[in-house]
Scaffold this motif. Structure first.
Motif, short mmCIF file in Angstrom:
data_model
loop_
_atom_site.label_atom_id
_atom_site.label_comp_id
_atom_site.label_asym_id
_atom_site.label_seq_id
_atom_site.Cartn_x
_atom_site.Cartn_y
_atom_site.Cartn_z
N THR A 6 4.21 19.74 -10.06
CA THR A 6 3.51 18.93 -9.08
C THR A 6 2.45 18.11 -9.80
N LYS A 7 1.59 17.44 -9.05
CA LYS A 7 0.58 16.59 -9.66
C LYS A 7 -0.76 17.31 -9.75
N THR A 8 -1.48 17.06 -10.85
CA THR A 8 -2.84 17.58 -10.98
C THR A 8 -3.79 16.65 -10.23
N LEU A 9 -5.07 17.00 -10.20
CA LEU A 9 -6.05 16.17 -9.53
C LEU A 9 -6.12 14.76 -10.13
N THR A 10 -6.13 14.68 -11.47
CA THR A 10 -6.23 13.37 -12.09
C THR A 10 -4.98 12.53 -11.83
N HIS A 11 -3.82 13.16 -11.82
CA HIS A 11 -2.58 12.44 -11.53
C HIS A 11 -2.57 11.95 -10.08
N THR A 12 -3.18 12.72 -9.20
CA THR A 12 -3.22 12.35 -7.79
C THR A 12 -4.25 11.25 -7.53
N LEU A 13 -5.41 11.35 -8.18
CA LEU A 13 -6.48 10.38 -7.96
C LEU A 13 -6.26 9.08 -8.72
N LEU A 14 -5.55 9.17 -9.87
CA LEU A 14 -5.33 7.99 -10.70
C LEU A 14 -3.83 7.79 -10.96
N PRO A 15 -3.04 7.67 -9.92
CA PRO A 15 -1.58 7.66 -10.10
C PRO A 15 -1.06 6.47 -10.91
N GLN A 16 -1.76 5.36 -10.84
CA GLN A 16 -1.28 4.16 -11.51
C GLN A 16 -1.74 4.06 -12.97
N SER A 17 -2.82 4.75 -13.31
CA SER A 17 -3.43 4.54 -14.62
C SER A 17 -3.53 5.79 -15.49
N ILE A 18 -3.12 6.95 -14.98
CA ILE A 18 -3.32 8.19 -15.72
C ILE A 18 -2.57 8.21 -17.04
N HIS A 19 -1.47 7.48 -17.14
CA HIS A 19 -0.70 7.48 -18.38
C HIS A 19 -1.17 6.40 -19.36
N SER A 20 -2.20 5.66 -18.97
CA SER A 20 -2.77 4.63 -19.85
C SER A 20 -3.64 5.31 -20.91
#
Length: 198
Positions: A6-20
């Motif tokens: 599932t998604k962590t908090l940062t993945h949920t809050l920053l879905p568009q930029s977390i992999h940047s």
């Protein structure tokens, strides 16, 4: 509970930029600053005062996920190894191979473990947060106690490096059990409200 990713908090809050990469570097810097502050904050308690550092390590792991969580702790340790004053006391390689060395290494593995459990959704309920935090805390003290035992013996390590800190760790686990599910509840409500407005 399902063990699907599932998604962590940062993945949920920053879905568009977390992999940047810039975002990940920024999060690692912010996390290392939090770790530094938590190491400096001493809270009076019985039988010994405690810092909030183990709490910060485990919550960072849960919020960031295992890769970024462990990387953040490694970045923090690298700063300490270079002599920056990020630890509660002391700095540099000699300090890191001293009595606290095992705990510092344990931070990395504990952050990774809590991050992995959070990626399975184990930070969204009180029960699972308690389990994840307890396991992470145990990992820190396993590494810390093992290294300290090599330096001063098992009995002294237990008496000086583990047992006195258990009450404080229980307080931090209880705090995490209140904070993490509450944050997730707020995130869920915010996302539901945004969806309704859209």
């Amino acid at each position: 509970m399902s063990m699907t990713i599932t998604k962590t908090l940062t993945h949920t809050l920053l879905p568009q930029s977390i992999h940047s990469l810039p975002v990940q570097v920024g999060l690692a810097i912010a996390g290392s600053l939090l770790l530094t502050l938590s190491a400096k904050l001493s809270i009076p308690f019985i039988p010994v005062p405690f810092t909030m550092q183990t709490f910060a390590v485990l919550v960072i792991g849960m919020a960031f996920g295992w890769r970024l969580g462990a990387s953040t702790v490694l970045f923090y340790l690298a700063q300490g190894a270079l002599g920056l004053p990020v630890f509660a006391t002391g700095a540099g390689i000699p300090y890191m191979v001293g009595p606290t060395g095992g705990y510092l290494i344990g931070f990395v593995f504990a952050a990774a473990l809590c991050g992995l459990l959070a990626e399975k959704g184990w930070d969204r309920t009180v029960k699972h947060t308690a389990f994840a935090m307890t396991l992470g805390t145990a990992v820190i003290y396993l590494f810390g106690g093992a290294w300290l035992s090599l330096l001063i013996g098992v009995e002294k390590a237990l008496a000086a490096g583990i047992i006195p800190f258990i009450p404080g760790e229980i307080v931090k686990i209880v705090l995490a059990c209140a904070v993490m599910p509450l944050v997730w509840k707020w995130v869920s409500k915010s996302r539901a409200a945004n969806s309704a407005n859209n």
